[in-house]
Write an enzyme that holds these catalytic residues in place. Sequence first.
Site, mmCIF file in Angstrom:
data_model
loop_
_atom_site.group_PDB
_atom_site.id
_atom_site.type_symbol
_atom_site.label_atom_id
_atom_site.label_comp_id
_atom_site.label_asym_id
_atom_site.label_seq_id
_atom_site.Cartn_x
_atom_site.Cartn_y
_atom_site.Cartn_z
ATOM 1 N N LYS A 1 73.635 -14.430 190.656
ATOM 2 C CA LYS A 1 74.158 -15.432 191.806
ATOM 3 C C LYS A 1 73.996 -17.027 191.391
ATOM 4 O O LYS A 1 74.707 -17.713 191.716
ATOM 5 C CB LYS A 1 73.727 -14.712 192.837
ATOM 6 C CG LYS A 1 74.277 -13.408 193.315
ATOM 7 C CD LYS A 1 73.655 -12.725 194.522
ATOM 8 C CE LYS A 1 72.319 -12.263 194.300
ATOM 9 N NZ LYS A 1 71.768 -11.081 195.280
ATOM 10 N N SER B 1 70.309 -9.300 189.081
ATOM 11 C CA SER B 1 71.006 -9.527 190.589
ATOM 12 C C SER B 1 70.701 -10.978 191.124
ATOM 13 O O SER B 1 71.919 -11.700 191.275
ATOM 14 C CB SER B 1 70.214 -8.689 191.431
ATOM 15 O OG SER B 1 70.704 -8.983 192.792
ATOM 16 N N ARG C 1 71.881 0.335 195.419
ATOM 17 C CA ARG C 1 70.521 0.337 194.838
ATOM 18 C C ARG C 1 69.646 0.293 196.134
ATOM 19 O O ARG C 1 68.808 1.107 196.272
ATOM 20 C CB ARG C 1 70.234 -0.902 193.914
ATOM 21 C CG ARG C 1 70.595 -1.036 192.847
ATOM 22 C CD ARG C 1 70.421 -2.389 191.894
ATOM 23 N NE ARG C 1 69.086 -2.842 192.176
ATOM 24 C CZ ARG C 1 68.660 -4.075 192.330
ATOM 25 N NH1 ARG C 1 69.446 -5.194 192.477
ATOM 26 N NH2 ARG C 1 67.516 -4.439 192.502
HETATM 27 N N1 URA Z 1 67.578 -9.961 195.845
HETATM 28 C C1 URA Z 1 68.579 -10.093 195.213
HETATM 29 O O1 URA Z 1 69.743 -10.848 195.545
HETATM 30 N N2 URA Z 1 68.621 -8.846 194.256
HETATM 31 C C2 URA Z 1 67.747 -7.835 194.336
HETATM 32 O O2 URA Z 1 67.867 -7.156 193.583
HETATM 33 C C3 URA Z 1 66.535 -8.161 195.005
HETATM 34 C C4 URA Z 1 66.382 -9.363 195.833
#
Ligand code: URA
Length: 431
Positions: free
Chosen positions: A192, A188, A173
């Site tokens: 995590k 995203s 991206r």
């Molecule tokens: N931080 C992330 O971990 N992912 C993103 O897509 C944008 C900011």
Amino acid sequence: MTAELFAAVDLIAAKRDKHELTDAQIDWFVDAYVRNVIAEEQMSAMAMAILLNGMNRREIVRWTKAYIDSGETMNWSTLGRPTADKHSTGGVGDKITLPLAPLVAACGVSVPQLSGRGLGHTGGTLDKLEAIKGWRASLSNTEMFEVLKSTGAVICAASQTLAPADRRIYALRDVTGTVESIPLISASIMSKKIAEGTGALVLDVKVGSGAFMKTVEQARELATTMVGIGNDAGVTTRALLTAMDVPLGRTAGNALEVQESIDVLAGGGPADVVELTVTLAREMLEASGAGGLKDPAQALADGSAMDVWRAMITAQGGDLSVALPMAKETHNVVADASGYLTKLDALSVGMASWRLGAGRARKEDSVQFGAGIEWHVGHGEKVEKGQELFTLHTDEPARFESALEVLTQGYEIGSESEISQRLPLIIDRIV
Ligand code: URA
């Protein structure tokens, strides 16, 4: 060779034509990409179709789950204490994680914090902490558990096995103009945090020139989406929208921000950094069901947060008896008139700090630990002609000129009535 369930091009075309993807299609698309059945250009095209046409709540939740399922998930249930984490969408001078993690731990809640490095004008927590001699960002899962168990808080890099699909797609991206998609950013970040195994999560969604989200409306949409994903996944999640039109605190740059964080832990530091740290700490404690155990303001005042900080840094190899790195060269900017600092723009300060060497342009670059900016006068404060406004720090004096070029666009001195309107520090709360 086993037959594939779908053809990538059909699903890309479906999203291009604004159709919803089914759960099975999303699971397959992400999994097939990880298995290298889907090519980089196909994932890039899908990311662009998602950026342009969006996803509904179900699709975002499933896309997030597919990221989580691509790797391992962590579990802290054997710690015997509630856990909470914070994620900031990134800003200039945003060192809040440094005092916040030990502060929350000092109030009875463990903080397993996986952090990242900076890219562009916003700094990364790991880069800041690496300014401390000996401090190690990479820990094995066992080491992470041990630091968390013994000190109450750990800040370290995410392992390669945590949401690996996101790791690859985020890199893609970055180079295909598809970062700025609320579904993709939400998936995203949240994949995590959910895979990290925290029980509660507080999101600090920044708004303003120095942030990803330039308007309150965009930030609210991102925050609401992420809060929904977290709560659906069983992680008690809430968000604060906070100001990033003006930089936070009085410093931007790795070692400079570590020092400012230590000042906060010692009971001092800039008022906005203290207020945001304490507000986020209270949210984390409440979200984890441990509100009222001990108030964060008390833990700053009585030194217990500082005790956790020392233990946490030392457990990761950091030597706090060694002075923080200082840049070889400094340059002072003085006021050319008396009046008020009517403007102090976060993006300009962040860019200037980055140009001084505090940040990196590409992932592979290294950062200068001592580089950055101090602003001695805050937004809206009185200024006397000849007074020092900024100190610029770098190892390479050739960088001053380009940093000053951008910094001078970012501040103005004028009359009291010209002081620019700024956002309140805490704009909104989303639960
Ligand atoms: N931080 C992330 O971990 N992912 C993103 O897509 C944008 C900011």
